[in-house]
Design an enzyme around this catalytic site. Structure first.
Site, mmCIF file in Angstrom:
data_model
loop_
_atom_site.group_PDB
_atom_site.id
_atom_site.type_symbol
_atom_site.label_atom_id
_atom_site.label_comp_id
_atom_site.label_asym_id
_atom_site.label_seq_id
_atom_site.Cartn_x
_atom_site.Cartn_y
_atom_site.Cartn_z
ATOM 1 C CE LYS A 1 10.019 42.784 34.292
ATOM 2 N NZ LYS A 1 11.010 42.706 35.374
ATOM 3 C CD GLN B 1 11.676 44.991 38.172
ATOM 4 O OE1 GLN B 1 11.105 44.026 37.709
ATOM 5 N NE2 GLN B 1 12.556 45.685 37.478
ATOM 6 C CG ASP C 1 13.908 38.009 36.763
ATOM 7 O OD1 ASP C 1 13.709 38.455 35.622
ATOM 8 O OD2 ASP C 1 13.608 38.628 37.805
HETATM 9 N N1 GUN Z 1 15.785 45.102 37.178
HETATM 10 C C1 GUN Z 1 16.283 45.426 35.959
HETATM 11 N N2 GUN Z 1 16.102 44.409 35.085
HETATM 12 C C2 GUN Z 1 15.479 43.424 35.765
HETATM 13 C C3 GUN Z 1 15.024 42.132 35.400
HETATM 14 O O1 GUN Z 1 15.167 41.660 34.262
HETATM 15 N N3 GUN Z 1 14.416 41.426 36.389
HETATM 16 C C4 GUN Z 1 14.261 41.905 37.639
HETATM 17 N N4 GUN Z 1 13.669 41.112 38.562
HETATM 18 N N5 GUN Z 1 14.681 43.091 38.018
HETATM 19 C C5 GUN Z 1 15.284 43.853 37.082
#
Ligand code: GUN
Length: 299
Positions: A61, A105, A128
Site C-alpha cells: 500500500k 490493517q 477501507d
Molecule cells: N486485511 C485484509 N484485507 C484488508 C483490507 O482490505 N483492509 C484492511 N485494513 N485490512 C485487511
C-alpha cells in the site's frame, strides 16, 4: 502466461495491468493537483504486530502511494499494544487535517476489539469502507467509500466489458469485507445481477456454483473450486490468497487461490489468476478511495 490450445476460448483477467493503468491515471491527476498548488492526497496506515501477510499488504500500500504521487504515513505497533493506545492513535489520525484517509490493517490481535476500532474511525476518512456508516450507505446506494476488494472486482468487470445485467452471480463466502458487500454491489441498479451468496451451510453448493454465469470465490480455502463446479463459459473471479508452503522457492511460500486454476480455466470465458488478479486491484481501489477522500467527495 503462455496460453496453449486448451485455453483458447478463455481470456485471462490481468489485474496487475489494469491496476497499473488506473494508478497511472491517478498519478496524472495528482500531478495536476500539484500544478494547481493544492494539497497532495495523504494516506496513513496503522499496522499492529508482524503477521507476514499484513506486513506485505501494508508495504504494498505504501509502494502504491509512491506510484500515485500520494504522501503516505505508516505507524507500526508491537502486537502487545493496548486497545486504548490504538484508539488514541485513531483519534489522532481523525483529527490530523493533513491525513485525508487512513486504514487499520486487519486482523488485529485477539485482545483488541476490531469492531470498536473500526467504529472509532471518522467515516469521512474510512477509505477501507469498513465503518457501519459507509457499509449502510453502500447498502442503499448512496455515495460512500466502498470496501476495496469488491470495488476492485467491479473495476475489473468494467475494464473487460463483462456483461452483468441479468446474469446469475454466485459468491462463495460471506465475509464483511468481500462476500457481503460484493453481493450488495452486484445486485444494485447498473450492475443488475441476480446474486446468490453461499456459505458453509449452503446446501448443494456444487450445483449452485455450476449454475453461475459469474462465480466469485472468496472463502479462503485453496483449490476449493473444481472444474465440475463451473459452467462452460462462466466468468470466474478468485479472491483467495492463502500462503501455502513452497520449499522449492527461496521465500518458502507462494500464494494459492480458491480456484483450481489449471482445471477450471479451460471452461471459462474469463478468469483471474492468483497472484496478479484481484490482489493488485484491492490496493488500487484503496488509492481511488484516498483520492476521493482528498477531493472531499465520495463516488
Ligand atoms: N486485511 C485484509 N484485507 C484488508 C483490507 O482490505 N483492509 C484492511 N485494513 N485490512 C485487511
Amino acid at each position: 502466461m503462455p496460453l496453449n490450445n486448451k485455453y483458447l476460448n478463455m481470456e485471462l483477467i490481468d489485474g496487475k495491468k489494469v491496476s497499473e493503468t488506473i494508478k497511472q491515471q491517478i498519478a496524472a491527476e495528482v500531478e495536476q493537483i500539484k500544478a494547481r498548488g493544492e494539497k497532495v492526497p495523504h494516506l496513513a496506515a496503522i499496522l499492529v504486530g508482524n503477521d507476514g501477510g499484513s506486513v506485505t499488504y501494508v508495504n504494498n500500500k505504501v509502494k502504491a502511494c509512491e506510484q500515485c504521487g500520494f504522501v503516505s504515513t505508516l505507524k507500526t505497533f508491537d502486537e502487545n499494544i493496548s486497545e486504548e493506545t490504538l484508539l488514541k492513535t485513531v483519534e489522532e489520525f481523525n483529527n490530523n487535517d493533513d491525513i485525508d484517509g487512513f486504514i487499520v490493517q486487519l486482523p488485529l490481535p485477539k485482545h483488541i476489539d476490531s469492531q470498536k476500532v473500526i467504529e472509532s474511525i471518522n467515516p469521512n476518512k474510512d477509505v477501507d469502507g469498513f465503518h457501519p456508516m459507509n457499509v449502510g450507505k453502500m447498502m442503499i446506494g448512496l455515495p460512500c467509500f466502498k470496501s476495496a476488494t469488491p470495488a476492485g472486482i467491479l473495476e475489473l468487470l468494467k475494464f473487460y466489458n463483462i456483461e452483468t445485467a441479468g446474469k446469475h452471480c454466485v459468491i462463495i463466502g460471506r465475509s464483511n469485507i468481500v462476500g457481503k458487500p460484493m453481493s450488495v454491489l452486484l445486485s444494485q441498479k447498473g450492475w443488475d445481477c441476480t446474486v446468490t451468496l453461499c456459505h458453509s451451510r449452503t446446501k448443494n453448493l456444487e450445483q449452485v456454483c455450476a449454475s453461475a454465469d459469474i462465480l466469485i470465490a472468496a472463502l479462503g480455502t485453496p483449490g476449493f473450486v473444481k472444474a465440475d463446479m463451473v459452467k462452460e463459459g462462466a466468468v470466474v473471479i478468485d479472491v483467495g490468497t492463502t500462503r501455502v508452503p513452497a520449499p522449492e522457492i527461496p521465500r518458502g511460500w507462494r500464494l494459492k487461490g480458491d480456484v483450481l486454476f489449471d482445471e477450471v480455466a479451460p471452461k471459462c470465458s474469463y478468469i483471474t489468476p492468483v497472484p496478479g488478479g484481484v490482489g493488485p486491484m484491492t490496493i488500487c481501489s484503496l488509492m481511488i478511495n484516498t483520492l476521493q477522500a482528498a477531493k472531499g467527495k465520495k463516488a
